[in-house]
Design a protein around this motif. Structure first.
Motif, PDB file in Angstrom:
ATOM      1  N   LEU A 137       0.779  -0.992   0.042  1.00 31.87           N
ATOM      2  CA  LEU A 137      -0.034  -0.118  -0.141  1.00 31.87           C
ATOM      3  C   LEU A 137       0.846   1.389  -0.131  1.00 31.87           C
ATOM      4  CD1 LEU A 137      -2.989   0.924   0.458  1.00 31.87           C
ATOM      5  CD2 LEU A 137      -2.264   1.274   2.955  1.00 31.87           C
ATOM      6  N   TYR A 174       0.495   5.322   0.417  1.00 29.85           N
ATOM      7  CA  TYR A 174      -0.388   6.323   0.885  1.00 29.85           C
ATOM      8  C   TYR A 174       0.308   7.673   1.500  1.00 29.85           C
ATOM      9  CZ  TYR A 174      -5.156   6.917   3.056  1.00 29.85           C
ATOM     10  OH  TYR A 174      -6.433   7.258   3.159  1.00 29.85           O
ATOM     11  N   VAL A 232      -6.103   1.594   6.079  1.00 25.79           N
ATOM     12  CA  VAL A 232      -4.807   0.596   6.089  1.00 25.79           C
ATOM     13  C   VAL A 232      -5.285  -0.740   6.338  1.00 25.79           C
ATOM     14  CG1 VAL A 232      -2.489   0.578   7.301  1.00 25.79           C
ATOM     15  CG2 VAL A 232      -3.291   2.863   6.314  1.00 25.79           C
ATOM     16  N   PRO A 240      -2.133  -4.960   4.315  1.00 24.77           N
ATOM     17  CA  PRO A 240      -1.003  -4.797   3.590  1.00 24.77           C
ATOM     18  C   PRO A 240       0.166  -5.441   4.330  1.00 24.77           C
ATOM     19  CG  PRO A 240      -1.262  -2.569   4.742  1.00 24.77           C
ATOM     20  CD  PRO A 240      -2.383  -3.652   5.083  1.00 24.77           C
ATOM     21  N   VAL A 274       3.559  -1.045   3.928  1.00 20.74           N
ATOM     22  CA  VAL A 274       3.007   0.477   3.678  1.00 20.74           C
ATOM     23  C   VAL A 274       3.835   1.421   3.473  1.00 20.74           C
ATOM     24  CG1 VAL A 274       1.271   2.244   4.373  1.00 20.74           C
ATOM     25  CG2 VAL A 274       1.303  -0.191   5.405  1.00 20.74           C
ATOM     26  N   PRO A 317      -5.183   6.167  -1.474  1.00 22.20           N
ATOM     27  CA  PRO A 317      -4.056   5.059  -1.451  1.00 22.20           C
ATOM     28  C   PRO A 317      -4.123   4.281  -2.727  1.00 22.20           C
ATOM     29  CG  PRO A 317      -5.816   4.569  -0.028  1.00 22.20           C
ATOM     30  CD  PRO A 317      -6.443   5.909  -0.517  1.00 22.20           C
TER      31      PRO A 317
END
Length: 251
Positions: A23, A25, A41, A46, A49, A241
């Motif tokens: 991910l 973001y 999240v 994930p 991240v 994201p």
């Protein structure tokens, strides 16, 4: 409109390859709704991240740690020591090494940096880089070259990079990165495309890239993913994201 095909869950394949979720973001220093950020999240489940605009001033470590804990993750590296980019990870990822890199600064521009790491997931090793590139075109293009050089120098066969590029796919820096790496959204579109501004997205300026040997299983804005609500996406921050599912080959 977002695609509705399921995004693969994280798993280890019988051959030792790892299916992972990554991910990227931009959380705007958690100035909007940190609880909404954590809910988004968490719902994305994930393994890694790649954060941009993490808090970098007063008590920034505590703020980043709170986000990680609320999302069931831990801090791998970055934050104030990388001028904003950071990497969070699940306990599935084991750190081999980390390094925060401050980039040369053009007078009048913000300081930029890379958060980087090499991790082991299942039987694989993976280089990881989170970035937030310059608003200024020439500086941004130079930073794109530094990003490619940094990935090439990690000493691993496979790597993933992601971040806020401050540029659309037809820009010079985005094009340069997509020539040397896989633009995961272009390779395997999933979810929605545009990432900014969150309230009414009309452009794609955030992306996840992977080296050529990584198989891209799907990538996009996780609209329609169970647990991800449009209200949370709008409230969390000014960017949407980007979530990618990747298969990293075993050695």
């Amino acid at each position: 409109m977002p695609t509705t095909s399921p995004l693969p869950n994280s798993r280890t394949e019988p051959d030792g390859s790892a299916v992972i979720r990554v991910l990227s973001y931009n959380i705007r220093s958690l100035r909007d709704d940190p609880d909404a950020v954590a809910r988004v999240v968490t719902a994305c489940a994930p393994d890694l991240v790649l954060v941009q605009e993490s808090p970098i001033f007063f008590r920034w470590r505590k703020k980043l740690a709170r986000l990680a804990a609320a999302s069931g993750l831990v801090i791998l590296t970055g934050g104030g020591t990388a001028a904003g980019p950071a990497i969070l990870c699940s306990l599935r990822a084991g750190a081999i090494r980390t390094e925060d890199v401050l980039l040369p600064r053009t007078p009048g521009q913000h300081r930029r940096g890379f958060a980087t790491a090499v991790v082991r997931i299942a039987g694989t090793r993976l280089g990881v880089l989170s970035c937030h590139l310059s608003l200024e075109r020439r500086e941004r293009l130079e930073q794109g070259g530094m990003l490619l050089d940094r990935l090439a120098g990690m000493g691993v066969e496979h790597a993933v990079a992601g971040g806020d590029l401050n540029e659309r796919p037809d820009g010079a820096t985005f094009t340069r990165l997509a020539a040397g790496l896989q633009d995961c959204r272009a390779v395997a579109p999933w979810g929605a495309e545009h990432t900014f501004p969150a309230a009414a997205p009309d452009r794609r300026i955030d992306a996840v890239f992977a080296t050529k040997g990584v198989e891209v299983l799907g990538c996009g804005v996780p609209l329609g993913l169970p647990g991800v609500t449009e209200d949370d996406l709008r409230a969390a921050t000014d960017h949407l994201p980007v979530l990618a599912a990747l298969r990293v080959p075993a050695p």
